[in-house]
Write an enzyme that holds these catalytic residues in place. Structure first.
Site, PDB file in Angstrom:
ATOM      1  N   GLY A  10     139.725  24.316  51.239  1.00 30.55           N
ATOM      2  CA  GLY A  10     138.401  24.775  51.213  1.00 30.55           C
ATOM      3  C   GLY A  10     137.860  26.220  51.663  1.00 30.55           C
ATOM      4  O   GLY A  10     139.138  26.588  52.164  1.00 30.55           O
ATOM      5  N   ALA A  58     136.752  17.306  54.409  1.00 33.33           N
ATOM      6  CA  ALA A  58     136.145  16.700  54.549  1.00 33.33           C
ATOM      7  C   ALA A  58     135.621  15.597  53.269  1.00 33.33           C
ATOM      8  O   ALA A  58     135.620  17.388  52.619  1.00 33.33           O
ATOM      9  CB  ALA A  58     134.622  16.712  55.511  1.00 33.33           C
ATOM     10  N   TYR A  59     134.833  14.731  53.085  1.00 35.10           N
ATOM     11  CA  TYR A  59     134.127  14.578  51.999  1.00 35.10           C
ATOM     12  C   TYR A  59     132.066  15.514  52.078  1.00 35.10           C
ATOM     13  O   TYR A  59     131.571  15.073  52.695  1.00 35.10           O
ATOM     14  CB  TYR A  59     133.896  13.348  51.440  1.00 35.10           C
ATOM     15  CG  TYR A  59     132.937  12.948  50.754  1.00 35.10           C
ATOM     16  CD1 TYR A  59     133.219  13.630  49.257  1.00 35.10           C
ATOM     17  CD2 TYR A  59     132.178  11.536  50.287  1.00 35.10           C
ATOM     18  CE1 TYR A  59     132.762  13.323  48.423  1.00 35.10           C
ATOM     19  CE2 TYR A  59     131.457  11.303  48.984  1.00 35.10           C
ATOM     20  CZ  TYR A  59     131.718  12.230  48.189  1.00 35.10           C
ATOM     21  OH  TYR A  59     131.832  12.470  46.828  1.00 35.10           O
ATOM     22  N   THR A  60     132.662  16.444  51.340  1.00 34.29           N
ATOM     23  CA  THR A  60     131.415  17.417  51.414  1.00 34.29           C
ATOM     24  C   THR A  60     129.928  17.554  50.700  1.00 34.29           C
ATOM     25  O   THR A  60     129.175  17.740  50.072  1.00 34.29           O
ATOM     26  CB  THR A  60     132.229  18.533  52.260  1.00 34.29           C
ATOM     27  OG1 THR A  60     132.462  19.730  50.901  1.00 34.29           O
ATOM     28  CG2 THR A  60     131.790  18.900  52.986  1.00 34.29           C
ATOM     29  N   THR A  99     128.871  18.959  60.978  1.00 32.63           N
ATOM     30  CA  THR A  99     127.957  19.605  60.562  1.00 32.63           C
ATOM     31  C   THR A  99     126.097  19.516  60.999  1.00 32.63           C
ATOM     32  O   THR A  99     126.139  18.849  61.561  1.00 32.63           O
ATOM     33  CB  THR A  99     127.746  19.432  59.247  1.00 32.63           C
ATOM     34  OG1 THR A  99     126.474  19.062  58.357  1.00 32.63           O
ATOM     35  CG2 THR A  99     127.051  17.635  58.929  1.00 32.63           C
ATOM     36  N   TYR A 123     126.086  11.367  54.359  1.00 36.54           N
ATOM     37  CA  TYR A 123     126.660  13.050  54.620  1.00 36.54           C
ATOM     38  C   TYR A 123     126.857  12.590  56.154  1.00 36.54           C
ATOM     39  O   TYR A 123     127.696  12.840  56.923  1.00 36.54           O
ATOM     40  CB  TYR A 123     126.214  13.710  54.157  1.00 36.54           C
ATOM     41  CG  TYR A 123     126.907  14.642  54.126  1.00 36.54           C
ATOM     42  CD1 TYR A 123     128.432  15.133  53.911  1.00 36.54           C
ATOM     43  CD2 TYR A 123     126.353  16.031  55.117  1.00 36.54           C
ATOM     44  CE1 TYR A 123     129.111  16.239  54.235  1.00 36.54           C
ATOM     45  CE2 TYR A 123     127.086  17.074  55.650  1.00 36.54           C
ATOM     46  CZ  TYR A 123     128.555  16.848  55.765  1.00 36.54           C
ATOM     47  OH  TYR A 123     129.416  17.992  55.920  1.00 36.54           O
ATOM     48  N   LYS A 127     129.169  11.732  59.267  1.00 36.09           N
ATOM     49  CA  LYS A 127     129.821  12.590  60.496  1.00 36.09           C
ATOM     50  C   LYS A 127     129.875  13.250  61.902  1.00 36.09           C
ATOM     51  O   LYS A 127     131.142  13.240  62.411  1.00 36.09           O
ATOM     52  CB  LYS A 127     129.482  14.732  59.213  1.00 36.09           C
ATOM     53  CG  LYS A 127     130.124  14.594  57.976  1.00 36.09           C
ATOM     54  CD  LYS A 127     131.085  14.974  58.354  1.00 36.09           C
ATOM     55  CE  LYS A 127     132.015  16.131  59.028  1.00 36.09           C
ATOM     56  NZ  LYS A 127     132.886  16.708  58.803  1.00 36.09           N
ATOM     57  N   TRP A 148     125.376  25.772  56.598  1.00 35.82           N
ATOM     58  CA  TRP A 148     124.840  26.142  55.014  1.00 35.82           C
ATOM     59  C   TRP A 148     126.490  26.660  54.987  1.00 35.82           C
ATOM     60  O   TRP A 148     125.639  28.194  54.657  1.00 35.82           O
ATOM     61  CB  TRP A 148     124.064  27.106  54.842  1.00 35.82           C
ATOM     62  CG  TRP A 148     122.169  25.651  55.022  1.00 35.82           C
ATOM     63  CD1 TRP A 148     122.375  24.855  55.340  1.00 35.82           C
ATOM     64  CD2 TRP A 148     121.132  26.332  55.140  1.00 35.82           C
ATOM     65  NE1 TRP A 148     121.259  24.118  55.376  1.00 35.82           N
ATOM     66  CE2 TRP A 148     120.652  25.574  55.115  1.00 35.82           C
ATOM     67  CE3 TRP A 148     120.620  27.492  54.661  1.00 35.82           C
ATOM     68  CZ2 TRP A 148     119.207  25.742  55.090  1.00 35.82           C
ATOM     69  CZ3 TRP A 148     119.268  27.619  54.904  1.00 35.82           C
ATOM     70  CH2 TRP A 148     118.427  26.226  54.750  1.00 35.82           C
TER      71      TRP A 148
END
Length: 282
Positions: A10, A58-60, A99, A123, A127, A148
C-alpha cells in the site's frame, strides 16, 4: 531492529519500507503473504520474530465497507485482533494505523487524540474495533491515526489530476463542506521511524499541518500542477455515494508534537509529491 510491516504494497507500506529499510531489518507482508481475516495470521505474525509490528494493512474502500460491513469488520476488526495476538505471542510492540473516520465529524475544532470517538459509517466502525482490540491485547502499542492519505498510485491527488485531464462536462466538482487534514505518506513514515524508537506508547495523530475542504485541497493541487480546469464547489449531500463521510475531522497532532514529532504544512507536502510524480515521468 527487526520490523514487520503489514500492507507492504500500500501507499503507506511502501513509504515505510523506503524509510525503515535503510536502518532496520524489515519483513514486508503484502496481501499475498497475509490474509487478515484468517486466524493463521496469528502464526504468520509470530513467525516474523519482529520486535515491532506496524499494522498498516486494512480494507480502506470506504464505500465497499458500507456495502459489506461484515467484511469490513472481519478485515479491520477481527484481522487486527489476529495481528495483536501474534504480537502478544512474541512480545512485539505494535503500531496500528487508524483513521480520522473513527470520529463523528461534529466537532468545531480539530480532534485531540483522547477525544470521544463515534464513527458514523462501517469503515470508521471497523477501524475503531481494531483500535479496541489493540488496546485490550497489546500493552506496548502505538495507535496512529492518519487522514486523507496520499503518496502512492491511488489517492485523492492522483484522482484530481486524472479527472482534471478529462472533466465531466468540462467542469471538475469537489465537495466544499467536508473538512479534514491532508496527509503525505512519506511524512507519516518519517514520523513513525522516530516514534518506534521511544517507549511513549499511546494514541497519536500524524497528519500534515493545516486543514482544508476537499474543494480547497483540489484547488491547491490544480494550482501547483499548473492546470486551469474549472473547479466548482458542491455540497456533501449533492455527492451520491454508499458511505457517509464525517463532515469535519481535522486531527490535532498534540501527543506527537510533545515528543518533537511535527509535520510540515500540507501544501508543502503536496508540492513534494507532485515533484516526485514529475520526476517519475521524465
Amino acid at each position: 531492529m527487526r520490523i514487520a510491516i503489514t500492507g507492504a504494497n500500500g501507499q503507506l507500506g511502501r513509504a515505510l519500507i523506503a524509510t525503515l529499510a535503510r536502518h532496520h531489518d524489515v519483513v514486508a507482508l503484502g496481501h499475498d503473504q497475509l490474509e487478515l481475516s484468517d486466524p493463521a495470521t496469528v502464526d504468520q505474525i509470530a513467525n516474523t520474530r519482529a520486535e515491532v509490528v506496524i499494522h498498516a494493512a486494512a480494507y480502506t474502500n470506504v464505500d465497499g465497507c458500507a456495502r459489506d460491513p461484515v467484511l469490513a469488520y472481519r478485515v479491520n476488526g477481527l484481522g487486527t485482533r489476529y495481528v495483536a495476538l501474534g504480537c502478544r505471542r512474541i512480545d512485539a510492540a505494535m503500531v496500528y494505523i487508524s483513521t480520522n473516520e473513527v470520529f463523528a465529524g461534529t466537532s468545531h475544532r480539530p480532534y485531540y487524540e483522547d477525544d470521544p470517538t463515534g464513527p458514523i459509517n462501517p469503515y470508521g466502525q471497523s477501524k475503531l474495533a481494531g483500535e479496541q482490540e489493540v488496546r485490550f491485547l497489546v500493552a506496548r502499542h502505538f495507535i496512529v491515526r492518519v487522514a486523507w492519505l496520499f503518496g502512492g498510485e491511488r489517492n485523492f491527488v492522483q484522482t484530481v489530476l486524472r479527472l482534471a485531464a478529462n472533466p465531466p462536462n468540462g467542469v471538475l466538482r469537489m465537495v466544499a463542506d467536508e473538512i479534514g487534514s491532508p496527509t503525505y505518506a512519506g511524512d507519516v513514515a518519517a514520523g513513525l521511524a522516530r516514534l518506534i524508537t521511544t517507549d511513549y506508547y499511546g494514541t497519536y495523530h500524524f497528519v500534515n499541518d493545516g486543514i482544508c475542504s476537499r474543494y480547497e485541497f483540489a484547488a491547491e493541487i490544480l494550482r501547483q500542477a499548473g492546470i486551469d480546469t474549472p473547479l466548482l464547489p458542491i455540497r456533501l449531500r449533492d455527492f451520491q455515494r454508499d458511505s457517509t463521510p464525517p463532515p469535519y475531522t481535522p486531527l490535532a497532532n498534540i501527543a506527537g508534537a510533545a515528543l518533537g514529532i511535527t509535520f510540515r504544512p500540507w501544501q508543502e507536502a503536496v508540492a513534494d509529491y507532485l515533484e516526485r510524480l514529475r520526476s517519475a515521468h521524465v
